[in-house]
Design an enzyme around this catalytic site. Structure first.
Site, PDB file in Angstrom:
ATOM      1  N   HIS A  11       0.861  -1.196   0.000  1.00 37.39           N
ATOM      2  CA  HIS A  11       0.000   0.000   0.000  1.00 37.39           C
ATOM      3  C   HIS A  11       0.892   1.240   0.000  1.00 37.39           C
ATOM      4  O   HIS A  11       1.029   1.938   0.994  1.00 37.39           O
ATOM      5  CB  HIS A  11      -0.920   0.005   1.220  1.00 37.39           C
ATOM      6  CG  HIS A  11      -2.023   1.009   1.123  1.00 37.39           C
ATOM      7  ND1 HIS A  11      -3.317   0.724   1.496  1.00 37.39           N
ATOM      8  CD2 HIS A  11      -2.050   2.293   0.699  1.00 37.39           C
ATOM      9  CE1 HIS A  11      -4.072   1.798   1.317  1.00 37.39           C
ATOM     10  NE2 HIS A  11      -3.319   2.766   0.832  1.00 37.39           N
TER      11      HIS A  11
ATOM     12  N   HIS B 108       1.796   4.903  -1.556  1.00 35.27           N
ATOM     13  CA  HIS B 108       1.562   6.124  -2.322  1.00 35.27           C
ATOM     14  C   HIS B 108       2.949   6.639  -2.700  1.00 35.27           C
ATOM     15  O   HIS B 108       3.703   7.082  -1.823  1.00 35.27           O
ATOM     16  CB  HIS B 108       0.850   7.179  -1.476  1.00 35.27           C
ATOM     17  CG  HIS B 108      -0.540   6.812  -1.061  1.00 35.27           C
ATOM     18  ND1 HIS B 108      -1.661   7.441  -1.573  1.00 35.27           N
ATOM     19  CD2 HIS B 108      -1.000   5.897  -0.176  1.00 35.27           C
ATOM     20  CE1 HIS B 108      -2.750   6.925  -1.013  1.00 35.27           C
ATOM     21  NE2 HIS B 108      -2.364   5.983  -0.157  1.00 35.27           N
TER      22      HIS B 108
ATOM     23  N   LYS C 206      -6.217  -0.056  -8.946  1.00 36.05           N
ATOM     24  CA  LYS C 206      -6.671   0.421  -7.644  1.00 36.05           C
ATOM     25  C   LYS C 206      -7.978   1.197  -7.796  1.00 36.05           C
ATOM     26  O   LYS C 206      -8.047   2.193  -8.507  1.00 36.05           O
ATOM     27  CB  LYS C 206      -5.607   1.324  -7.014  1.00 36.05           C
ATOM     28  CG  LYS C 206      -6.074   2.078  -5.772  1.00 36.05           C
ATOM     29  CD  LYS C 206      -6.393   1.126  -4.610  1.00 36.05           C
ATOM     30  CE  LYS C 206      -7.004   1.882  -3.428  1.00 36.05           C
ATOM     31  NZ  LYS C 206      -6.111   2.913  -2.884  1.00 36.05           N
TER      32      LYS C 206
ATOM     33  N   HIS D 128     -10.523   3.552  -5.848  1.00 32.67           N
ATOM     34  CA  HIS D 128     -10.488   4.442  -4.683  1.00 32.67           C
ATOM     35  C   HIS D 128     -11.724   5.318  -4.677  1.00 32.67           C
ATOM     36  O   HIS D 128     -12.122   5.859  -5.710  1.00 32.67           O
ATOM     37  CB  HIS D 128      -9.232   5.311  -4.707  1.00 32.67           C
ATOM     38  CG  HIS D 128      -8.932   5.962  -3.393  1.00 32.67           C
ATOM     39  ND1 HIS D 128      -9.697   6.982  -2.880  1.00 32.67           N
ATOM     40  CD2 HIS D 128      -7.956   5.727  -2.477  1.00 32.67           C
ATOM     41  CE1 HIS D 128      -9.205   7.360  -1.707  1.00 32.67           C
ATOM     42  NE2 HIS D 128      -8.147   6.608  -1.437  1.00 32.67           N
TER      43      HIS D 128
ATOM     44  N   HIS E  38      -6.848  13.707   2.656  1.00 37.97           N
ATOM     45  CA  HIS E  38      -7.979  13.636   1.730  1.00 37.97           C
ATOM     46  C   HIS E  38      -8.550  15.003   1.385  1.00 37.97           C
ATOM     47  O   HIS E  38      -9.705  15.126   0.990  1.00 37.97           O
ATOM     48  CB  HIS E  38      -9.040  12.676   2.272  1.00 37.97           C
ATOM     49  CG  HIS E  38      -8.587  11.259   2.200  1.00 37.97           C
ATOM     50  ND1 HIS E  38      -8.573  10.533   1.033  1.00 37.97           N
ATOM     51  CD2 HIS E  38      -8.051  10.444   3.149  1.00 37.97           C
ATOM     52  CE1 HIS E  38      -8.082   9.328   1.267  1.00 37.97           C
ATOM     53  NE2 HIS E  38      -7.751   9.261   2.541  1.00 37.97           N
TER      54      HIS E  38
ATOM     55  N   ASP F  88       0.561   2.545   3.770  1.00 38.05           N
ATOM     56  CA  ASP F  88      -0.197   3.750   3.380  1.00 38.05           C
ATOM     57  C   ASP F  88       0.730   4.965   3.450  1.00 38.05           C
ATOM     58  O   ASP F  88       0.399   6.009   4.012  1.00 38.05           O
ATOM     59  CB  ASP F  88      -1.420   3.946   4.272  1.00 38.05           C
ATOM     60  CG  ASP F  88      -2.583   4.628   3.542  1.00 38.05           C
ATOM     61  OD1 ASP F  88      -2.345   5.197   2.466  1.00 38.05           O
ATOM     62  OD2 ASP F  88      -3.708   4.589   4.057  1.00 38.05           O
TER      63      ASP F  88
END
Length: 566
Positions: A133, A135, A216, A218, A319, A359
């Protein structure tokens, strides 16, 4: 001739029946088997065994290993054993007893003039970690991960773009090409996932053909039932994995809608507890399905008194939420639940959650996958006691369960277990050596493809390697053509057939993912429990097979401040 256990352990490391403490946890392992022949152990050094005509034979390079790790204590999903480990041509060639077959009995690893030696006495040897995971927000993550014992990174992104800050998607063929070219610069196995959010197959197919090893889905791009169904159909056709971050807001349906859209097809559910995102409050139900391969991300590992407060701030940043907008604050608060995070601890201990990942920089810490895994294991040992399968006075089964969460199970999930994920003959020699007192916190040596890529190292101007300042530094396998020969870039079979490596001028070794679509949770080692999960929509209490799952948050963790004073 007799020798005391203490003297033997000091000289050659622990043997059968000896117990070793892992860092400052309360986890103890017991050696299950020793491949040595007592009295015939090999060890390098002045006055030691590995010398010409003694432990070193006259055999040519083709008949001996390139590198020998002596007397190491292997921890892997299949066992906790003491052995010599031979490496050849970048792979694990043999596990067993090393020496000179001309004069020593029961030797299956020959030593010669072409053999380098790494002393494994008193050390723990594990497979390199696999973080699924990622990014890819900044390239500096890769060195950070490597120095923590991670040797494979899977995820998506294009750098610090707003989309990448939130989602693990390398979107489209152009970005995929740039990231594949960038991967050549790093001593790390890397695979990229494309954006899976589309309702027609063509935009996804072109990404797989460009090199994506998975897709992926999302919620920030819209994880609707239509996009889920379409993405899984493309994945089935091209044998790549799908990872999903589901619909926290329940806009396009509830958890049952999403699970129905899977239609029994294999999928990797990211942060399946939900704090990292997913149907609120009950995405955790997904871990009870046979086709769902569930993972956690490390900020909720383990549940502590600080977990909730930290998550709210992280979520607002990652986010792109605004604390002045009430709806954004409500969105954040709906994702962070004490009850489901506590249940996640226990579900890991039961083997219902199968993997742990980071993450990275997007609500997770790239260098803490290994540490957070063992902190969770220790917390559960203290709160729940021994597991069925643990021996008297040892935590062997629990240790095997937890190490599988960041080694073999992510490898199986993403179709790379034929290359990496365990200490087994034939696998790529991505290996990590640890001093037991620093296990899971600070590795001593990291090997990539049989060569040393990173290490703790002292002052380069000193007369010996150990004077301070001692810190992590890249080693020779991190430079020049060596990194191309010792690390892998994973791509899809479709991309290989399309000639992508040649078109892009890729220099690293290329490996293809395979077998992604027939994986079931029952294939995930030591982590295949399929509970019937219920979540109370008012209190968020979680039950597994009718049993309430709750544990107290930890006030203090091992493997923490005492290791990071310098």
């Amino acid at each position: 001739m007799k020798i005391s256990r203490e003297a033997y352990a000091d000289m050659f490391g622990p043997t059968v029946g000896d117990k070793v403490r892992l860092a400052d946890t309360e986890l103890w392992i017991e050696v299950e088997k020793d491949f040595t022949t007592y009295g015939e152990e090999v060890k390098f050094g002045g006055g030691k065994v590995i010398r010409d005509g003694m432990g070193q034979s006259q055999l040519l390079a083709a008949e001996v290993v390139d590198t020998l790790i002596t007397n190491a204590l292997i921890i892997d999903h299949w066992g906790i054993v003491k052995a010599d480990v031979g490496l050849k041509d970048g792979r694990i060639a043999a596990i067993g007893k090393a020496g000179n077959p001309d004069i020593q009995p029961d030797v299956n690893i020959a030593i010669g003039a072409s053999t380098e030696v790494i002393a494994g006495e008193g050390m723990i040897l594990t497979a390199g970690g696999i973080d699924t995971h990622i990014h890819f927000i900044c390239p500096q993550q890769i060195e950070e991960a490597l120095m923590s014992g991670v040797t494979t990174m899977i995820g998506g992104g294009t750098g610090p773009a707003t989309g990448t800050n939130a989602t693990t998607c390398t979107s489209g063929p152009w970005h995929m090409a740039r990231m594949l070219q960038a991967a050549d610069a790093f001593a790390m196995n890397i695979g990229f996932t494309g954006k899976g959010n589309a309702s027609l197959p063509e935009p996804l197919i072109e990404q797989v053909k460009a090199g994506a090893i998975g897709l992926k889905l999302h919620e920030d791009w819209g994880s609707t039932p239509a996009s889920i169904d379409n993405c899984l159909s493309v994945a089935d056709e091209y044998d790549v994995q799908v990872a999903i971050h589901t619909d926290t807001l329940n806009e396009s349906g509830f958890v049952e809608t999403t699970l129905g859209a899977f239609k029994g097809r294999t999928i990797h559910t990211y942060h399946t507890e939900g704090a990292g995102g997913g149907h609120a409050p009950d995405i955790i139900k997904a871990c009870g399905l046979a086709n769902v391969l569930p993972s956690s991300t490390n900020p909720t590992r383990p549940f502590t008194r600080n977990t909730i407060d930290e998550h709210l701030d992280m979520l607002m940043v990652c986010h792109h939420l605004d604390p002045s907008i009430a709806e954004d604050v409500a969105f954040a608060e709906s994702r962070i639940r004490r009850e489901t995070i506590a249940a996640e601890d226990i579900l890991h201990d039961l083997g219902a959650f199968s993997m742990i990942s980071s993450d990275s920089q997007a609500m997770g810490r790239v260098g803490e996958v290994v540490t957070r895994t063992w902190q969770t294991a220790d917390k559960m040992h203290k709160q729940r006691g021994p597991l069925p399968g643990d021996g008297p006075g040892n935590s062997n089964f629990r240790v095997k369960r937890y190490i599988a969460k960041y080694t073999i199970n992510p490898a199986i999930t993403h179709g790379i277990s034929h290359e990496v994920g365990s200490v087994e003959v034939g696998k790529w020699a991505d290996l990590v050596l640890w001093r037991p007192a620093f296990f899971g916190v600070k590795p001593t040596l990291i090997l990539k493809g049989g060569a040393i890529a990173a290490s703790l190292m002292g002052d380069a101007n000193a007369s010996i390697p150990t004077p301070q300042p001692v810190h992590y530094r890249p080693m020779f396998a991190s430079f020049g053509g060596s990194r191309h020969a010792t690390s892998l870039t994973f791509i899809s079979q479709a991309a290989l057939e399309a000639g992508v490596p040649e078109q892009l001028g890729l220099k690293k070794r290329i490996a293809v993912v395979k077998g992604c679509r027939n994986v079931q949770k029952t294939d995930l080692i030591h982590n295949d429990y399929l509970p019937d999960i219920e979540v109370d929509p008012q209190t968020y209490q979680v039950k597994a097979d009718g049993v309430l799952l709750w544990c107290e948050p930890a006030d203090v963790l091992p493997m923490a401040q005492r290791y990071f004073l310098f």
